[in-house]
Write a protein that holds these residues in place. Structure first.
Motif, short mmCIF file in Angstrom:
data_model
loop_
_atom_site.label_atom_id
_atom_site.label_comp_id
_atom_site.label_asym_id
_atom_site.label_seq_id
_atom_site.Cartn_x
_atom_site.Cartn_y
_atom_site.Cartn_z
N LEU A 255 0.83 -1.20 0.00
CA LEU A 255 0.00 0.00 0.00
C LEU A 255 0.87 1.26 0.00
CD1 LEU A 255 -2.84 1.33 0.30
CD2 LEU A 255 -2.42 1.25 2.80
N ILE A 256 0.50 2.20 -0.87
CA ILE A 256 1.10 3.54 -0.87
C ILE A 256 0.00 4.56 -0.68
CG2 ILE A 256 3.02 2.82 -2.34
CD1 ILE A 256 1.62 4.12 -4.69
N ASN A 257 0.36 5.73 -0.22
CA ASN A 257 -0.63 6.79 0.03
C ASN A 257 -1.08 7.37 -1.31
OD1 ASN A 257 -2.19 8.91 0.85
ND2 ASN A 257 -0.59 9.93 2.06
N PRO A 258 -2.36 7.18 -1.70
CA PRO A 258 -2.81 7.71 -2.98
C PRO A 258 -3.31 9.16 -2.90
CG PRO A 258 -4.54 6.39 -2.03
CD PRO A 258 -3.41 6.37 -1.04
N PHE A 259 -3.35 9.75 -1.69
CA PHE A 259 -4.05 11.02 -1.50
C PHE A 259 -3.08 12.20 -1.33
CE2 PHE A 259 -6.90 7.79 0.60
CZ PHE A 259 -7.71 7.62 -0.52
N THR A 260 -1.94 12.17 -2.00
CA THR A 260 -0.94 13.24 -1.83
C THR A 260 -1.14 14.39 -2.80
OG1 THR A 260 0.55 12.05 -3.32
CG2 THR A 260 0.77 11.60 -0.96
N GLY A 261 -2.02 14.22 -3.77
CA GLY A 261 -2.22 15.27 -4.77
C GLY A 261 -3.04 16.43 -4.23
N GLY A 262 -2.83 17.61 -4.84
CA GLY A 262 -3.52 18.81 -4.38
C GLY A 262 -4.86 19.04 -5.04
N THR A 263 -5.37 18.09 -5.82
CA THR A 263 -6.69 18.23 -6.43
C THR A 263 -7.50 16.98 -6.19
OG1 THR A 263 -5.90 17.35 -8.55
CG2 THR A 263 -5.83 19.75 -8.25
N GLY A 264 -8.79 17.10 -6.31
CA GLY A 264 -9.64 15.92 -6.21
C GLY A 264 -9.50 15.07 -7.46
N SER A 266 -9.87 10.63 -9.13
CA SER A 266 -10.07 9.20 -8.93
C SER A 266 -9.02 8.46 -9.77
CB SER A 266 -11.48 8.78 -9.36
OG SER A 266 -11.70 9.10 -10.73
N GLY A 267 -9.01 7.15 -9.68
CA GLY A 267 -8.02 6.38 -10.41
C GLY A 267 -6.62 6.53 -9.84
N LEU A 268 -6.53 6.86 -8.55
CA LEU A 268 -5.23 7.07 -7.91
C LEU A 268 -4.58 5.74 -7.57
CD1 LEU A 268 -6.29 9.96 -5.50
CD2 LEU A 268 -5.31 10.14 -7.79
N ASN A 269 -3.27 5.69 -7.71
CA ASN A 269 -2.54 4.45 -7.50
C ASN A 269 -2.42 4.13 -6.01
OD1 ASN A 269 -0.87 2.20 -7.79
ND2 ASN A 269 0.99 3.46 -7.89
N THR A 270 -2.90 2.92 -5.64
CA THR A 270 -2.76 2.46 -4.25
C THR A 270 -1.66 1.41 -4.11
OG1 THR A 270 -4.35 0.65 -4.47
CG2 THR A 270 -5.23 2.82 -3.90
N GLY A 271 -1.22 0.80 -5.22
CA GLY A 271 -0.20 -0.24 -5.19
C GLY A 271 -0.71 -1.61 -4.79
N ILE A 272 -2.03 -1.80 -4.66
CA ILE A 272 -2.56 -3.08 -4.20
C ILE A 272 -3.56 -3.66 -5.20
CG2 ILE A 272 -2.15 -2.54 -1.78
CD1 ILE A 272 -5.10 -1.88 -1.51
N VAL A 339 -6.92 -2.13 -7.11
CA VAL A 339 -7.68 -1.29 -6.20
C VAL A 339 -7.20 0.15 -6.38
CG1 VAL A 339 -8.27 -0.81 -3.80
CG2 VAL A 339 -7.96 -3.18 -4.56
N PHE A 340 -8.11 1.03 -6.74
CA PHE A 340 -7.78 2.44 -6.95
C PHE A 340 -8.22 3.27 -5.75
CE2 PHE A 340 -8.29 0.77 -11.28
CZ PHE A 340 -7.08 1.17 -11.85
N GLY A 341 -7.65 4.46 -5.64
CA GLY A 341 -8.06 5.42 -4.62
C GLY A 341 -8.66 6.66 -5.26
N GLY A 342 -9.41 7.43 -4.46
CA GLY A 342 -9.99 8.67 -4.95
C GLY A 342 -10.36 9.59 -3.80
N LYS A 343 -10.47 10.91 -4.11
CA LYS A 343 -10.94 11.89 -3.13
C LYS A 343 -11.69 12.98 -3.88
CE LYS A 343 -6.62 14.57 -3.07
NZ LYS A 343 -5.64 15.25 -2.20
N THR A 344 -12.52 13.72 -3.15
CA THR A 344 -13.41 14.68 -3.80
C THR A 344 -12.85 16.09 -3.88
OG1 THR A 344 -14.53 15.02 -1.69
CG2 THR A 344 -15.47 13.38 -3.18
N ASN A 345 -11.76 16.43 -3.14
CA ASN A 345 -11.16 17.76 -3.28
C ASN A 345 -9.66 17.67 -3.06
OD1 ASN A 345 -10.61 18.01 -0.42
ND2 ASN A 345 -12.79 18.49 -0.13
N GLY A 346 -9.01 18.79 -2.99
CA GLY A 346 -7.55 18.79 -2.95
C GLY A 346 -6.92 18.71 -1.58
#
Length: 368
Positions: A255-264, A266-272, A339-346
């Motif tokens: 697992l890697i932290n997929p939520f390091t980006g400053g924008t919302g 989806s499709g973020l890399n989780t490594g799993i 398994v992808f990650g996502g968030k709604t804002n930055g």
């Protein structure tokens, strides 16, 4: 002059009970150049005998005998003669015009193709020729016998599909296809289409006896059911995982932290990833600690659904809640899924996966 001699020959033949005639060359009737010992250019007639009795002895005057009786019959062939009177080459034709059978017997110890008798079944015929032999030998040979058995039926001279199998029958495909086309149905165990089968192509009626169908393809096991893929291809598979709590499968990868980006996004890399062994319904459980203010964070499998999601619950930094979640997901095709990650804002979390215990994601199949 030749015509006079010919007429005289046949007149003598008609008046004499037995004539031995020896000559060199061929005799022609209505032909000037006979190519055989007897060459007839025209029709040839032989005796036709009509028999109704169920017991009949064939004689020297018979050639074609038709049976039209009302029961099974027995025909007996004449005994062979050695020396003078031997009738080697005599032909008998026997036609059964009834739904009964004729047993044609040789005179003991003589045989017909090595057998003491032969059966002429209903609406069948038999042609025999004398070998001229005597004793326990093949005194008679079968020239032709029209039969229809083992799944086919003879009606007069028409051989039809349909009848009783008299022996085990194998059809070797040898790489070829056997096709049954048209609007009809294949019925097994019945000749009547049962209620509810108007659109069926194959019907199996085994009455009240279990086990009407057996399919073995290597995937069969006790308690399995026949299930289909999207193309209608069926395999055997389990409906329920019985030892539910002991069959959890963990995720793979790091697992890697997929939520390091400053924008919302989806499709973020989780490594799993998760590896699904067979199609069916799966129970997922997942937990992760994220310390952040108002934001929606989620883990998901593309085209399948979420495995974990947390909605905004505080305007100040706080651990997302609930941390531990359960999901039920359906997989139509086995395989390895990312398994992808996502968030709604930055908003970047103040901390990620700082909980005790740390991140977990595992799953178990519970139904097809």
């Amino acid at each position: 002059m030749g015509k006079i001699y010919t007429k005289l020959f046949f007149a003598m033949l008609a008046l004499s009970p037995a004539i031995v005639f020896s000559q060199v060359g061929n005799i022609g009737i209505n032909t000037a150049n006979p190519g055989s010992t007897m060459d007839i250019s025209g029709s040839l007639a032989a005796n036709y005998n009509f028999v109704n009795t169920n017991s009949y002895n064939l004689t020297s005057s018979d050639f074609h005998v038709s049976y039209n009786g009302i029961s099974d019959a027995i025909f007996t062939l004449p005994p062979a003669i050695s020396g003078i009177g031997n009738y080697k080459g005599r032909i008998y034709r026997i036609k059964n015009n009834t739904n009964f059978s004729i047993t044609v017997n040789s005179t003991s110890p003589e045989t017909i193709n090595g057998n003491p008798s032969v059966i002429v079944s209903a609406n069948q015929s038999l042609e025999l020729i004398s070998t001229g032999l005597t004793g326990p030998t093949s005194t008679w040979e079968i020239l032709s016998k029209v039969t229809a058995s083992n799944g086919i039926t003879l009606s007069a001279t028409d051989v039809k599909l349909g009848g009783t199998l008299l022996q085990a029958t194998n059809i070797a495909m040898a790489g070829n296809n056997l096709s049954i086309n048209g609007t009809g149905k294949v019925l097994m165990g019945t000749n009547t289409v049962p209620l509810g089968a108007s659109n069926a192509k194959v019907v199996i009626d085994n009455g009240t006896t279990n086990g009407a169908l057996q399919i073995k393809d290597g995937t069969q096991q006790l308690g399995y059911v026949l299930t289909s893929d999207t193309n209608g291809l069926a395999t055997w598979s389990s409906t329920v995982t019985t030892a539910f709590a002991n069959n959890w499968t963990p995720y793979t990868g790091i697992l890697i932290n997929p939520f390091t980006g400053g924008t919302g996004a989806s499709g973020l890399n989780t490594g799993i990833q998760v590896t699904i062994p067979a199609k069916g319904w799966y129970f997922f459980r997942c937990g992760v600690a994220i310390n952040s203010d108002c934001n929606d964070y989620f883990f998901y499998i593309n085209g399948i659904g979420d495995v974990w999601r947390s909605y905004c619950g505080s305007n100040t930094a706080a651990f997302m809640f609930p941390r531990d979640q359960n999901r039920v997901l359906y997989f139509a095709t086995p395989g390895t899924y990312t398994v992808f990650g996502g968030k709604t804002n930055g908003i970047i979390p103040a901390s990620f996966n700082a909980g005790n215990p740390s991140f977990y994601l595992d799953f178990v199949k519970f139904q097809n």
